[in-house]
Design an enzyme around this catalytic site. Structure first.
Site, PDB file in Angstrom:
ATOM      1  N   THR A  32       0.858  -1.182   0.000  1.00  8.53           N
ATOM      2  CA  THR A  32       0.000   0.000   0.000  1.00  8.53           C
ATOM      3  C   THR A  32       0.895   1.231   0.000  1.00  8.53           C
ATOM      4  O   THR A  32       1.977   1.216   0.583  1.00  8.53           O
ATOM      5  CB  THR A  32      -0.996  -0.001   1.178  1.00  8.53           C
ATOM      6  OG1 THR A  32      -2.030   0.952   0.909  1.00  8.53           O
ATOM      7  CG2 THR A  32      -0.341   0.335   2.508  1.00  8.53           C
ATOM      8  N   CYS A  38      -2.960   8.492   7.535  1.00  8.32           N
ATOM      9  CA  CYS A  38      -3.579   7.163   7.507  1.00  8.32           C
ATOM     10  C   CYS A  38      -2.674   6.170   8.234  1.00  8.32           C
ATOM     11  O   CYS A  38      -1.462   6.368   8.325  1.00  8.32           O
ATOM     12  CB  CYS A  38      -3.770   6.675   6.071  1.00  8.32           C
ATOM     13  SG  CYS A  38      -5.063   7.537   5.164  1.00  8.32           S
ATOM     14  N   HIS A  55      -5.404  -0.155   4.987  1.00 13.31           N
ATOM     15  CA  HIS A  55      -4.979   1.243   4.844  1.00 13.31           C
ATOM     16  C   HIS A  55      -6.172   2.085   5.305  1.00 13.31           C
ATOM     17  O   HIS A  55      -7.066   2.386   4.521  1.00 13.31           O
ATOM     18  CB  HIS A  55      -4.634   1.511   3.377  1.00 13.31           C
ATOM     19  CG  HIS A  55      -4.111   2.888   3.097  1.00 13.31           C
ATOM     20  ND1 HIS A  55      -3.143   3.125   2.152  1.00 13.31           N
ATOM     21  CD2 HIS A  55      -4.410   4.102   3.614  1.00 13.31           C
ATOM     22  CE1 HIS A  55      -2.872   4.431   2.099  1.00 13.31           C
ATOM     23  NE2 HIS A  55      -3.646   5.043   2.980  1.00 13.31           N
TER      24      HIS A  55
END
Lengths: 177, 409
Positions: A32, A38, A55
Protein backbone atom coordinates in the site's frame (compact mmCIF):
# COMPACT_ATOMS: atom_id res chain seq x y z
CA UNK A 1 -1.71 -30.94 5.86
CA UNK A 2 -1.19 -28.31 3.28
CA UNK A 3 -3.46 -25.42 4.09
CA UNK A 4 -3.07 -23.53 0.86
CA UNK A 5 -3.11 -25.42 -2.36
CA UNK A 6 -3.90 -22.76 -4.92
CA UNK A 7 -0.79 -20.61 -4.69
CA UNK A 8 0.18 -19.16 -8.02
CA UNK A 9 3.56 -20.30 -9.32
CA UNK A 10 5.00 -16.79 -9.11
CA UNK A 11 4.82 -14.59 -6.02
CA UNK A 12 1.74 -12.42 -6.21
CA UNK A 13 1.73 -8.70 -5.44
CA UNK A 14 -1.59 -7.46 -4.13
CA UNK A 15 -2.24 -3.74 -4.06
CA UNK A 16 -4.27 -2.33 -1.20
CA UNK A 17 -5.88 1.02 -2.02
CA UNK A 18 -6.75 3.83 0.35
CA UNK A 19 -9.62 2.81 2.65
CA UNK A 20 -9.28 -0.84 1.70
CA UNK A 21 -7.91 -4.03 3.14
CA UNK A 22 -6.85 -7.29 1.57
CA UNK A 23 -5.65 -10.74 2.59
CA UNK A 24 -2.84 -12.71 0.95
CA UNK A 25 -1.50 -16.24 1.26
CA UNK A 26 1.68 -18.15 0.67
CA UNK A 27 4.42 -16.24 -1.07
CA UNK A 28 2.39 -13.19 -1.94
CA UNK A 29 3.13 -9.66 -0.83
CA UNK A 30 0.65 -6.95 0.07
CA UNK A 31 1.51 -3.36 -0.75
CA UNK A 32 0.00 0.00 0.00
CA UNK A 33 1.33 3.47 -0.79
CA UNK A 34 1.14 6.97 0.47
CA UNK A 35 0.31 6.71 4.15
CA UNK A 36 0.34 10.18 5.68
CA UNK A 37 -1.99 10.44 8.62
CA UNK A 38 -3.58 7.16 7.51
CA UNK A 39 -2.48 4.08 9.41
CA UNK A 40 -1.34 0.78 7.93
CA UNK A 41 -2.35 -2.28 9.95
CA UNK A 42 -0.43 -5.43 9.05
CA UNK A 43 -1.57 -8.72 10.55
CA UNK A 44 0.07 -12.09 10.01
CA UNK A 45 -0.28 -15.72 11.04
CA UNK A 46 3.02 -16.98 9.68
CA UNK A 47 2.28 -20.62 10.59
CA UNK A 48 -0.78 -20.62 8.37
CA UNK A 49 0.87 -18.41 5.77
CA UNK A 50 -1.99 -15.93 5.87
CA UNK A 51 -1.58 -12.17 6.29
CA UNK A 52 -3.63 -9.05 5.81
CA UNK A 53 -3.00 -5.35 5.31
CA UNK A 54 -5.36 -2.41 5.84
CA UNK A 55 -4.98 1.24 4.84
CA UNK A 56 -7.37 3.06 7.20
CA UNK A 57 -8.15 6.78 7.05
CA UNK A 58 -10.08 7.56 10.22
CA UNK A 59 -10.26 6.09 13.72
CA UNK A 60 -13.88 5.12 14.01
CA UNK A 61 -17.01 4.50 12.00
CA UNK A 62 -19.17 5.60 14.94
CA UNK A 63 -21.28 8.64 14.27
CA UNK A 64 -20.69 8.55 10.56
CA UNK A 65 -23.40 8.93 8.02
CA UNK A 66 -23.26 5.29 7.05
CA UNK A 67 -26.29 5.48 4.85
CA UNK A 68 -24.52 7.82 2.48
CA UNK A 69 -21.49 5.60 2.08
CA UNK A 70 -21.75 2.03 3.27
CA UNK A 71 -18.61 0.89 5.04
CA UNK A 72 -18.78 -2.50 3.42
CA UNK A 73 -18.31 -2.34 -0.31
CA UNK A 74 -18.81 -5.31 -2.61
CA UNK A 75 -17.96 -8.67 -1.04
CA UNK A 76 -14.72 -9.12 -2.86
CA UNK A 77 -13.60 -5.56 -2.22
CA UNK A 78 -14.13 -4.87 1.46
CA UNK A 79 -13.67 -1.27 2.48
CA UNK A 80 -11.26 -0.43 5.25
CA UNK A 81 -11.86 3.26 5.68
CA UNK A 82 -12.17 3.19 9.48
CA UNK A 83 -9.69 1.58 11.85
CA UNK A 84 -12.34 -0.21 13.91
CA UNK A 85 -14.16 -1.80 10.98
CA UNK A 86 -10.90 -2.53 9.15
CA UNK A 87 -9.44 -4.48 12.09
CA UNK A 88 -12.65 -6.46 12.58
CA UNK A 89 -13.03 -7.16 8.87
CA UNK A 90 -9.40 -8.08 8.36
CA UNK A 91 -9.38 -10.56 11.26
CA UNK A 92 -12.56 -12.21 9.97
CA UNK A 93 -11.23 -12.41 6.43
CA UNK A 94 -7.96 -13.94 7.65
CA UNK A 95 -9.81 -16.52 9.75
CA UNK A 96 -11.83 -17.43 6.65
CA UNK A 97 -8.56 -18.12 4.84
CA UNK A 98 -7.26 -20.41 7.57
CA UNK A 99 -5.53 -18.07 10.03
CA UNK A 100 -5.76 -18.93 13.72
CA UNK A 101 -6.72 -15.75 15.61
CA UNK A 102 -4.59 -16.77 18.59
CA UNK A 103 -1.44 -16.82 16.41
CA UNK A 104 -1.97 -13.49 14.64
CA UNK A 105 0.60 -10.78 15.31
CA UNK A 106 0.25 -7.13 14.34
CA UNK A 107 2.57 -4.43 13.02
CA UNK A 108 1.54 -0.80 12.66
CA UNK A 109 2.97 1.94 10.46
CA UNK A 110 1.87 5.43 9.48
CA UNK A 111 -0.21 7.89 11.47
CA UNK A 112 2.16 10.79 10.92
CA UNK A 113 1.52 14.49 11.51
CA UNK A 114 2.80 16.07 8.30
CA UNK A 115 1.06 19.44 8.54
CA UNK A 116 -0.39 21.64 11.21
CA UNK A 117 -3.75 22.83 10.01
CA UNK A 118 -5.67 25.58 11.71
CA UNK A 119 -8.91 23.64 11.45
CA UNK A 120 -10.07 22.10 14.71
CA UNK A 121 -9.52 18.49 15.67
CA UNK A 122 -6.09 17.85 14.06
CA UNK A 123 -3.96 14.96 15.19
CA UNK A 124 -5.84 12.41 13.11
CA UNK A 125 -2.65 10.41 12.62
CA UNK A 126 -2.11 10.03 16.34
CA UNK A 127 -5.74 9.12 16.90
CA UNK A 128 -5.60 6.55 14.11
CA UNK A 129 -2.66 4.83 15.79
CA UNK A 130 -4.38 4.93 19.20
CA UNK A 131 -7.55 3.48 17.69
CA UNK A 132 -5.59 0.68 16.01
CA UNK A 133 -3.85 -0.20 19.28
CA UNK A 134 -7.17 -0.21 21.14
CA UNK A 135 -8.95 -2.33 18.51
CA UNK A 136 -6.13 -4.89 18.47
CA UNK A 137 -5.90 -4.99 22.26
CA UNK A 138 -9.65 -5.57 22.49
CA UNK A 139 -9.17 -8.67 20.33
CA UNK A 140 -5.96 -9.69 22.16
CA UNK A 141 -3.81 -9.40 19.07
CA UNK A 142 -0.24 -8.56 20.16
CA UNK A 143 1.52 -5.66 18.44
CA UNK A 144 5.08 -6.82 17.81
CA UNK A 145 6.45 -3.73 16.07
CA UNK A 146 5.49 -0.20 15.11
CA UNK A 147 6.84 2.58 12.91
CA UNK A 148 4.40 5.40 13.57
CA UNK A 149 4.24 9.18 13.94
CA UNK A 150 6.82 11.62 12.64
CA UNK A 151 6.17 14.15 9.92
CA UNK A 152 6.73 12.10 6.77
CA UNK A 153 4.84 9.71 4.52
CA UNK A 154 5.33 5.97 4.23
CA UNK A 155 4.67 3.17 1.76
CA UNK A 156 4.40 -0.42 2.94
CA UNK A 157 5.19 -3.90 1.66
CA UNK A 158 4.06 -6.85 3.76
CA UNK A 159 5.65 -10.23 3.09
CA UNK A 160 2.94 -12.73 3.83
CA UNK A 161 5.29 -15.66 4.50
CA UNK A 162 7.37 -13.97 7.19
CA UNK A 163 5.03 -11.22 8.34
CA UNK A 164 7.90 -8.74 7.82
CA UNK A 165 6.71 -5.23 7.06
CA UNK A 166 8.96 -2.98 4.92
CA UNK A 167 8.36 0.67 5.57
CA UNK A 168 9.65 2.91 2.79
CA UNK A 169 10.01 6.66 3.05
CA UNK A 170 10.45 9.13 0.21
CA UNK A 171 13.82 8.84 -1.56
CA UNK A 172 14.07 5.15 -0.77
CA UNK A 173 14.95 4.94 2.95
CA UNK A 174 13.51 1.61 4.02
CA UNK A 175 13.12 0.04 7.44
CA UNK A 176 11.89 -3.51 8.02
CA UNK A 177 9.90 -4.15 11.17
CA UNK B 1 -31.35 21.78 -15.95
CA UNK B 2 -30.34 21.41 -12.32
CA UNK B 3 -27.71 19.21 -10.79
CA UNK B 4 -27.19 18.37 -7.15
CA UNK B 5 -24.69 16.58 -5.00
CA UNK B 6 -27.06 13.70 -4.34
CA UNK B 7 -27.27 13.07 -8.09
CA UNK B 8 -23.50 13.21 -8.35
CA UNK B 9 -23.24 10.56 -5.63
CA UNK B 10 -25.74 8.37 -7.46
CA UNK B 11 -23.86 8.88 -10.72
CA UNK B 12 -20.61 8.01 -9.05
CA UNK B 13 -21.99 4.90 -7.43
CA UNK B 14 -23.73 3.70 -10.61
CA UNK B 15 -20.62 4.28 -12.65
CA UNK B 16 -18.56 2.40 -10.08
CA UNK B 17 -20.80 -0.66 -10.06
CA UNK B 18 -21.06 -0.52 -13.86
CA UNK B 19 -17.29 -0.53 -14.07
CA UNK B 20 -17.18 -3.54 -11.74
CA UNK B 21 -19.56 -5.35 -14.07
CA UNK B 22 -17.24 -4.50 -16.93
CA UNK B 23 -14.23 -5.79 -14.98
CA UNK B 24 -16.09 -9.06 -14.34
CA UNK B 25 -16.88 -9.39 -18.04
CA UNK B 26 -13.24 -8.83 -18.87
CA UNK B 27 -12.15 -11.55 -16.41
CA UNK B 28 -14.67 -14.00 -17.86
CA UNK B 29 -13.56 -13.28 -21.41
CA UNK B 30 -9.81 -13.09 -21.04
CA UNK B 31 -8.94 -14.41 -17.57
CA UNK B 32 -7.50 -10.99 -16.90
CA UNK B 33 -8.19 -9.79 -13.33
CA UNK B 34 -8.77 -6.11 -12.78
CA UNK B 35 -10.34 -3.88 -10.19
CA UNK B 36 -11.97 -0.49 -10.24
CA UNK B 37 -9.45 1.91 -8.73
CA UNK B 38 -11.22 5.23 -9.02
CA UNK B 39 -14.54 6.46 -10.36
CA UNK B 40 -14.74 10.17 -11.09
CA UNK B 41 -17.50 12.40 -12.35
CA UNK B 42 -15.64 15.00 -14.37
CA UNK B 43 -16.98 18.36 -15.34
CA UNK B 44 -14.41 19.23 -17.93
CA UNK B 45 -13.88 20.31 -21.49
CA UNK B 46 -13.39 17.97 -24.40
CA UNK B 47 -9.82 19.12 -24.80
CA UNK B 48 -9.10 18.19 -21.17
CA UNK B 49 -10.47 14.69 -21.64
CA UNK B 50 -8.48 14.31 -24.87
CA UNK B 51 -5.41 15.52 -23.02
CA UNK B 52 -5.80 12.61 -20.59
CA UNK B 53 -5.88 10.21 -23.51
CA UNK B 54 -2.75 11.71 -25.03
CA UNK B 55 -0.84 11.67 -21.74
CA UNK B 56 -1.47 7.97 -21.36
CA UNK B 57 -1.15 6.83 -24.97
CA UNK B 58 -4.56 5.21 -25.08
CA UNK B 59 -6.37 3.43 -27.86
CA UNK B 60 -10.13 3.24 -27.67
CA UNK B 61 -13.39 1.63 -28.65
CA UNK B 62 -16.45 3.88 -28.88
CA UNK B 63 -20.03 2.72 -28.44
CA UNK B 64 -23.21 4.77 -28.47
CA UNK B 65 -26.24 4.05 -26.32
CA UNK B 66 -29.87 5.08 -26.59
CA UNK B 67 -33.20 4.37 -24.96
CA UNK B 68 -33.67 5.21 -21.27
CA UNK B 69 -30.70 7.51 -21.65
CA UNK B 70 -28.62 8.48 -24.69
CA UNK B 71 -24.96 9.19 -25.15
CA UNK B 72 -21.62 7.60 -25.82
CA UNK B 73 -19.23 5.37 -23.93
CA UNK B 74 -15.55 4.97 -24.56
CA UNK B 75 -13.36 2.09 -23.48
CA UNK B 76 -9.74 3.25 -23.55
CA UNK B 77 -6.72 1.03 -23.03
CA UNK B 78 -3.06 1.63 -22.53
CA UNK B 79 -1.66 0.69 -25.93
CA UNK B 80 0.45 -2.20 -24.60
CA UNK B 81 -2.42 -3.49 -22.54
CA UNK B 82 -4.73 -3.50 -25.53
CA UNK B 83 -2.35 -5.73 -27.44
CA UNK B 84 -2.05 -8.30 -24.64
CA UNK B 85 -5.81 -8.35 -24.05
CA UNK B 86 -6.61 -8.91 -27.66
CA UNK B 87 -4.11 -11.72 -27.80
CA UNK B 88 -5.93 -13.46 -24.94
CA UNK B 89 -9.19 -13.08 -26.82
CA UNK B 90 -7.95 -13.75 -30.35
CA UNK B 91 -4.72 -15.78 -30.13
CA UNK B 92 -2.12 -14.49 -32.53
CA UNK B 93 -3.69 -11.06 -32.87
CA UNK B 94 -0.81 -9.42 -31.00
CA UNK B 95 1.55 -10.23 -33.85
CA UNK B 96 -0.06 -7.49 -35.87
CA UNK B 97 -1.79 -5.06 -33.50
CA UNK B 98 -3.03 -2.90 -36.38
CA UNK B 99 -4.72 -5.79 -38.21
CA UNK B 100 -8.46 -6.13 -38.64
CA UNK B 101 -8.30 -9.25 -36.50
CA UNK B 102 -6.83 -7.31 -33.60
CA UNK B 103 -9.14 -4.34 -33.88
CA UNK B 104 -12.21 -6.53 -34.23
CA UNK B 105 -11.12 -8.36 -31.08
CA UNK B 106 -10.93 -5.07 -29.27
CA UNK B 107 -14.33 -4.04 -30.57
CA UNK B 108 -15.82 -7.27 -29.30
CA UNK B 109 -14.23 -6.66 -25.91
CA UNK B 110 -15.63 -3.14 -25.90
CA UNK B 111 -19.04 -4.47 -26.82
CA UNK B 112 -19.17 -6.83 -23.87
CA UNK B 113 -17.51 -4.59 -21.27
CA UNK B 114 -19.45 -1.47 -22.16
CA UNK B 115 -22.65 -3.50 -22.41
CA UNK B 116 -22.08 -4.61 -18.80
CA UNK B 117 -21.35 -1.04 -17.81
CA UNK B 118 -24.58 0.29 -19.30
CA UNK B 119 -26.76 -2.48 -17.85
CA UNK B 120 -26.48 -1.03 -14.35
CA UNK B 121 -27.88 2.29 -15.54
CA UNK B 122 -30.78 0.57 -17.27
CA UNK B 123 -31.58 -1.30 -14.04
CA UNK B 124 -31.44 1.90 -12.03
CA UNK B 125 -33.75 3.74 -14.41
CA UNK B 126 -35.97 0.72 -14.96
CA UNK B 127 -35.72 1.36 -18.69
CA UNK B 128 -34.18 -0.38 -21.63
CA UNK B 129 -30.93 0.99 -23.02
CA UNK B 130 -29.61 -0.27 -26.36
CA UNK B 131 -26.03 -0.04 -27.51
CA UNK B 132 -24.73 0.57 -31.02
CA UNK B 133 -22.06 -1.23 -32.98
CA UNK B 134 -18.59 -0.43 -31.64
CA UNK B 135 -16.04 1.66 -33.53
CA UNK B 136 -12.30 1.37 -33.05
CA UNK B 137 -10.58 4.73 -32.71
CA UNK B 138 -6.84 5.18 -32.89
CA UNK B 139 -5.97 8.19 -30.82
CA UNK B 140 -4.13 10.49 -33.08
CA UNK B 141 -3.69 13.94 -31.68
CA UNK B 142 -6.58 16.22 -31.06
CA UNK B 143 -9.74 14.82 -32.52
CA UNK B 144 -9.94 11.51 -30.70
CA UNK B 145 -13.23 12.33 -29.03
CA UNK B 146 -14.71 14.38 -31.83
CA UNK B 147 -17.16 11.65 -32.79
CA UNK B 148 -18.28 11.27 -29.21
CA UNK B 149 -18.73 14.85 -28.20
CA UNK B 150 -19.52 16.46 -31.52
CA UNK B 151 -21.83 13.63 -32.49
CA UNK B 152 -24.75 15.85 -33.30
CA UNK B 153 -22.96 18.98 -34.31
CA UNK B 154 -21.36 18.81 -37.71
CA UNK B 155 -20.19 22.38 -37.25
CA UNK B 156 -18.41 21.40 -34.07
CA UNK B 157 -20.83 23.27 -31.86
CA UNK B 158 -21.79 20.06 -30.08
CA UNK B 159 -25.20 21.15 -28.90
CA UNK B 160 -26.30 17.87 -27.45
CA UNK B 161 -23.72 16.53 -25.06
CA UNK B 162 -22.40 19.94 -24.06
CA UNK B 163 -23.49 21.29 -20.72
CA UNK B 164 -23.35 24.95 -21.50
CA UNK B 165 -21.43 27.74 -23.16
CA UNK B 166 -22.72 26.67 -26.57
CA UNK B 167 -21.04 29.53 -28.39
CA UNK B 168 -17.61 28.47 -27.26
CA UNK B 169 -15.20 26.52 -29.37
CA UNK B 170 -16.09 22.85 -29.51
CA UNK B 171 -12.95 21.71 -27.73
CA UNK B 172 -13.69 24.13 -24.91
CA UNK B 173 -17.26 22.96 -24.46
CA UNK B 174 -17.98 21.53 -21.04
CA UNK B 175 -19.14 17.97 -20.73
CA UNK B 176 -20.13 15.74 -17.86
CA UNK B 177 -17.98 12.66 -18.17
CA UNK B 178 -17.88 9.59 -15.97
CA UNK B 179 -14.37 8.31 -15.81
CA UNK B 180 -13.62 4.91 -14.34
CA UNK B 181 -10.03 3.84 -13.94
CA UNK B 182 -9.59 0.08 -13.83
CA UNK B 183 -6.24 -1.40 -13.00
CA UNK B 184 -4.74 -4.83 -12.79
CA UNK B 185 -4.53 -6.33 -9.34
CA UNK B 186 -0.76 -6.41 -9.39
CA UNK B 187 0.25 -3.31 -11.33
CA UNK B 188 -0.67 0.21 -12.20
CA UNK B 189 -1.33 -0.29 -15.90
CA UNK B 190 -4.94 -0.24 -16.76
CA UNK B 191 -7.79 1.05 -18.77
CA UNK B 192 -10.56 3.56 -18.60
CA UNK B 193 -14.27 3.60 -19.21
CA UNK B 194 -15.75 6.97 -20.05
CA UNK B 195 -19.44 7.62 -20.30
CA UNK B 196 -20.76 10.86 -21.73
CA UNK B 197 -24.53 11.16 -21.51
CA UNK B 198 -26.38 13.77 -23.54
CA UNK B 199 -27.65 16.87 -21.83
CA UNK B 200 -31.20 15.53 -21.89
CA UNK B 201 -30.04 12.28 -20.37
CA UNK B 202 -28.24 14.02 -17.54
CA UNK B 203 -31.53 15.74 -16.81
CA UNK B 204 -33.35 12.43 -16.88
CA UNK B 205 -30.94 10.81 -14.44
CA UNK B 206 -31.04 13.84 -12.18
CA UNK B 207 -34.83 13.63 -12.13
CA UNK B 208 -34.60 9.98 -11.11
CA UNK B 209 -31.79 10.37 -8.58
CA UNK B 210 -31.72 13.93 -7.42
CA UNK B 211 -32.79 15.89 -4.44
CA UNK B 212 -34.69 18.87 -5.84
CA UNK B 213 -34.15 21.10 -2.81
CA UNK B 214 -30.44 20.87 -3.15
CA UNK B 215 -30.19 21.27 -6.89
CA UNK B 216 -28.27 24.01 -8.64
CA UNK B 217 -28.41 24.93 -12.31
CA UNK B 218 -25.85 22.87 -14.17
CA UNK B 219 -24.46 26.12 -15.56
CA UNK B 220 -23.22 26.82 -12.04
CA UNK B 221 -20.82 23.93 -12.32
CA UNK B 222 -19.79 25.12 -15.75
CA UNK B 223 -19.18 28.62 -14.42
CA UNK B 224 -17.13 27.20 -11.58
CA UNK B 225 -15.19 25.05 -13.97
CA UNK B 226 -14.45 28.13 -16.10
CA UNK B 227 -13.38 29.98 -12.96
CA UNK B 228 -10.89 27.19 -12.28
CA UNK B 229 -9.59 27.38 -15.84
CA UNK B 230 -9.11 31.13 -15.48
CA UNK B 231 -7.37 30.63 -12.12
CA UNK B 232 -5.00 28.14 -13.75
CA UNK B 233 -4.37 30.65 -16.53
CA UNK B 234 -3.51 33.36 -14.02
CA UNK B 235 -1.24 31.00 -12.08
CA UNK B 236 0.49 30.09 -15.33
CA UNK B 237 0.96 33.76 -16.28
CA UNK B 238 2.39 34.54 -12.83
CA UNK B 239 4.71 31.57 -13.02
CA UNK B 240 5.93 32.75 -16.42
CA UNK B 241 6.57 36.25 -15.09
CA UNK B 242 8.43 34.91 -12.12
CA UNK B 243 10.63 32.36 -13.84
CA UNK B 244 11.03 34.04 -17.22
CA UNK B 245 10.05 30.71 -18.81
CA UNK B 246 6.94 30.47 -20.93
CA UNK B 247 4.27 28.18 -19.42
CA UNK B 248 0.85 26.94 -20.49
CA UNK B 249 -2.08 25.33 -18.73
CA UNK B 250 -2.04 21.69 -19.78
CA UNK B 251 -5.04 20.49 -17.82
CA UNK B 252 -7.64 22.11 -15.62
CA UNK B 253 -10.36 19.86 -14.29
CA UNK B 254 -13.17 19.76 -11.78
CA UNK B 255 -14.25 16.31 -10.72
CA UNK B 256 -16.42 14.69 -8.10
CA UNK B 257 -14.80 11.66 -6.58
CA UNK B 258 -15.16 9.36 -3.53
CA UNK B 259 -12.82 10.96 -1.02
CA UNK B 260 -10.55 7.92 -0.68
CA UNK B 261 -9.98 8.07 -4.44
CA UNK B 262 -8.16 11.41 -4.22
CA UNK B 263 -4.72 10.19 -3.04
CA UNK B 264 -4.84 7.58 -5.81
CA UNK B 265 -4.55 10.44 -8.32
CA UNK B 266 -0.91 10.57 -7.28
CA UNK B 267 1.73 7.85 -7.18
CA UNK B 268 4.47 6.65 -4.89
CA UNK B 269 6.99 8.95 -6.61
CA UNK B 270 8.59 11.76 -4.62
CA UNK B 271 7.14 15.24 -5.02
CA UNK B 272 8.41 18.58 -3.80
CA UNK B 273 6.32 21.65 -3.27
CA UNK B 274 4.05 23.33 -0.80
CA UNK B 275 0.78 22.67 0.95
CA UNK B 276 -1.47 25.54 2.00
CA UNK B 277 -4.77 25.86 3.74
CA UNK B 278 -7.31 28.41 2.56
CA UNK B 279 -10.18 29.75 4.62
CA UNK B 280 -13.31 31.59 3.56
CA UNK B 281 -16.14 30.47 1.29
CA UNK B 282 -15.01 27.93 0.45
CA UNK B 283 -12.19 26.85 2.72
CA UNK B 284 -10.00 23.90 1.89
CA UNK B 285 -6.51 22.76 1.02
CA UNK B 286 -4.20 23.21 -1.90
CA UNK B 287 -1.01 21.39 -2.86
CA UNK B 288 1.41 22.77 -5.48
CA UNK B 289 3.71 19.92 -6.45
CA UNK B 290 6.73 19.36 -8.69
CA UNK B 291 8.59 16.21 -9.58
CA UNK B 292 12.22 16.44 -8.36
CA UNK B 293 13.60 17.47 -11.78
CA UNK B 294 10.94 20.14 -12.20
CA UNK B 295 11.58 21.46 -8.68
CA UNK B 296 15.25 21.81 -9.52
CA UNK B 297 14.54 23.54 -12.83
CA UNK B 298 12.05 25.96 -11.34
CA UNK B 299 14.39 26.85 -8.46
CA UNK B 300 17.23 27.38 -10.95
CA UNK B 301 15.00 29.62 -13.04
CA UNK B 302 14.28 31.74 -10.00
CA UNK B 303 17.95 32.04 -9.06
CA UNK B 304 19.77 32.03 -12.38
CA UNK B 305 23.50 31.53 -12.21
CA UNK B 306 23.49 31.13 -8.44
CA UNK B 307 24.98 28.19 -6.61
CA UNK B 308 21.94 27.82 -4.38
CA UNK B 309 22.09 25.73 -1.21
CA UNK B 310 19.17 23.47 -0.21
CA UNK B 311 17.72 26.12 2.12
CA UNK B 312 17.62 28.66 -0.71
CA UNK B 313 16.02 26.15 -3.06
CA UNK B 314 13.41 25.34 -0.46
CA UNK B 315 12.60 28.99 0.00
CA UNK B 316 12.41 29.47 -3.78
CA UNK B 317 9.88 26.63 -4.01
CA UNK B 318 7.88 28.16 -1.19
CA UNK B 319 7.83 31.49 -2.97
CA UNK B 320 6.68 29.82 -6.19
CA UNK B 321 3.98 28.02 -4.21
CA UNK B 322 2.76 31.33 -2.83
CA UNK B 323 2.61 32.95 -6.23
CA UNK B 324 0.89 30.02 -7.93
CA UNK B 325 -1.66 29.67 -5.12
CA UNK B 326 -2.52 33.30 -5.13
CA UNK B 327 -2.82 33.39 -8.93
CA UNK B 328 -4.99 30.29 -8.79
CA UNK B 329 -7.32 31.38 -5.97
CA UNK B 330 -7.56 35.18 -6.15
CA UNK B 331 -10.03 35.04 -9.01
CA UNK B 332 -12.32 32.80 -6.98
CA UNK B 333 -12.81 35.43 -4.32
CA UNK B 334 -13.63 38.03 -6.98
CA UNK B 335 -16.07 35.78 -8.83
CA UNK B 336 -17.74 34.58 -5.65
CA UNK B 337 -17.77 38.00 -4.01
CA UNK B 338 -16.03 36.62 -0.95
CA UNK B 339 -12.69 36.75 0.82
CA UNK B 340 -10.40 33.76 0.76
CA UNK B 341 -7.40 33.85 3.11
CA UNK B 342 -4.38 31.73 2.34
CA UNK B 343 -2.09 30.30 5.04
CA UNK B 344 1.70 30.49 4.79
CA UNK B 345 3.04 27.62 2.67
CA UNK B 346 4.41 24.48 4.31
CA UNK B 347 7.28 23.01 2.29
CA UNK B 348 7.03 19.30 1.51
CA UNK B 349 9.38 16.77 -0.03
CA UNK B 350 7.72 13.40 0.31
CA UNK B 351 5.84 10.53 -1.35
CA UNK B 352 3.26 12.18 -3.68
CA UNK B 353 0.20 10.30 -2.50
CA UNK B 354 1.25 10.71 1.16
CA UNK B 355 1.36 14.50 0.76
CA UNK B 356 -2.30 14.58 -0.25
CA UNK B 357 -3.38 11.94 2.27
CA UNK B 358 -3.55 14.22 5.34
CA UNK B 359 -5.54 16.84 3.41
CA UNK B 360 -8.03 14.22 2.34
CA UNK B 361 -8.21 12.73 5.82
CA UNK B 362 -9.14 16.11 7.30
CA UNK B 363 -12.00 16.46 4.83
CA UNK B 364 -13.05 12.81 5.23
CA UNK B 365 -14.14 13.57 8.77
CA UNK B 366 -17.15 15.43 7.42
CA UNK B 367 -17.63 14.33 3.81
CA UNK B 368 -17.70 11.08 1.83
CA UNK B 369 -17.04 12.65 -1.57
CA UNK B 370 -14.77 15.45 -2.65
CA UNK B 371 -14.73 18.06 -5.37
CA UNK B 372 -11.20 17.67 -6.68
CA UNK B 373 -9.68 20.42 -8.74
CA UNK B 374 -6.55 19.42 -10.54
CA UNK B 375 -4.52 21.50 -12.93
CA UNK B 376 -1.18 21.11 -14.59
CA UNK B 377 0.96 23.99 -15.78
CA UNK B 378 3.85 23.05 -18.03
CA UNK B 379 6.53 24.63 -20.17
CA UNK B 380 6.30 23.73 -23.86
CA UNK B 381 9.92 22.53 -23.78
CA UNK B 382 9.25 20.29 -20.76
CA UNK B 383 11.61 22.23 -18.48
CA UNK B 384 9.14 21.76 -15.68
CA UNK B 385 5.57 20.79 -14.83
CA UNK B 386 3.67 22.19 -11.89
CA UNK B 387 0.69 20.20 -10.59
CA UNK B 388 -2.02 21.92 -8.58
CA UNK B 389 -4.49 19.96 -6.45
CA UNK B 390 -7.19 21.90 -4.66
CA UNK B 391 -9.71 20.35 -2.30
CA UNK B 392 -12.45 22.71 -1.16
CA UNK B 393 -14.78 21.76 1.68
CA UNK B 394 -17.85 20.23 0.02
CA UNK B 395 -20.49 22.05 2.07
CA UNK B 396 -18.77 25.39 1.68
CA UNK B 397 -18.30 24.84 -2.00
CA UNK B 398 -22.03 24.26 -2.26
CA UNK B 399 -22.55 27.61 -0.56
CA UNK B 400 -20.17 29.10 -3.10
CA UNK B 401 -22.15 27.42 -5.92
CA UNK B 402 -25.30 29.02 -4.58
CA UNK B 403 -23.65 32.40 -4.90
CA UNK B 404 -22.81 31.59 -8.49
CA UNK B 405 -26.29 30.35 -9.28
CA UNK B 406 -28.10 33.71 -9.72
CA UNK B 407 -25.41 34.80 -12.12
CA UNK B 408 -25.78 31.60 -14.11
CA UNK B 409 -29.51 32.06 -14.30
Amino acid sequence: MKVYTTDPPTPKRIKVGVAEYAVGEGKSTLVTSGLGSCVGIALADTDAGVAGLAHAMLPSSAGRDLEAAPVEAADDRPAGKYVDTAVAGLLDAMADRGADPSRIEARLAGGSAMFEFSSAGGGVGERNVAAAKAALEARTVPIVATDVGGDYGRSLTLEVGSGALSVRRAHGDTRVI
Amino acid sequence: MNLDVESLRTFSSLAHSGAEEAADSLATLTGFDSRVAVTKVEMSTRSDVEQEFRERDLVSVHIGFSGGIDGRTVLAFDRDRAVSLVDALVPGAAEDPASDLATSGLKELGNIMLGGFIDGWADFLGERIDITTPTYVELDADRSLADVIDADGADGASPDIALGGGARKADQTHVLAFQNHLETVDEEAGFYIYMLPTRDSVRRIVDAAGDGDDALPVETFTTFSQMITEGSGQASADLTTMTGINTDVDVSRLSFVPIEGVPMQLTDEARQGVVLEFTGTPSGYIAILFDPESAESVADALMPGMDADPAMRKSAIQEIGNIVTSGFLDGWADTLGTTIDISPPTYVDDIGSAIVDPLVTELARTQEYAFLIDSAIATPDETFTCDIYALPDEQELRTAFERLAPEAN
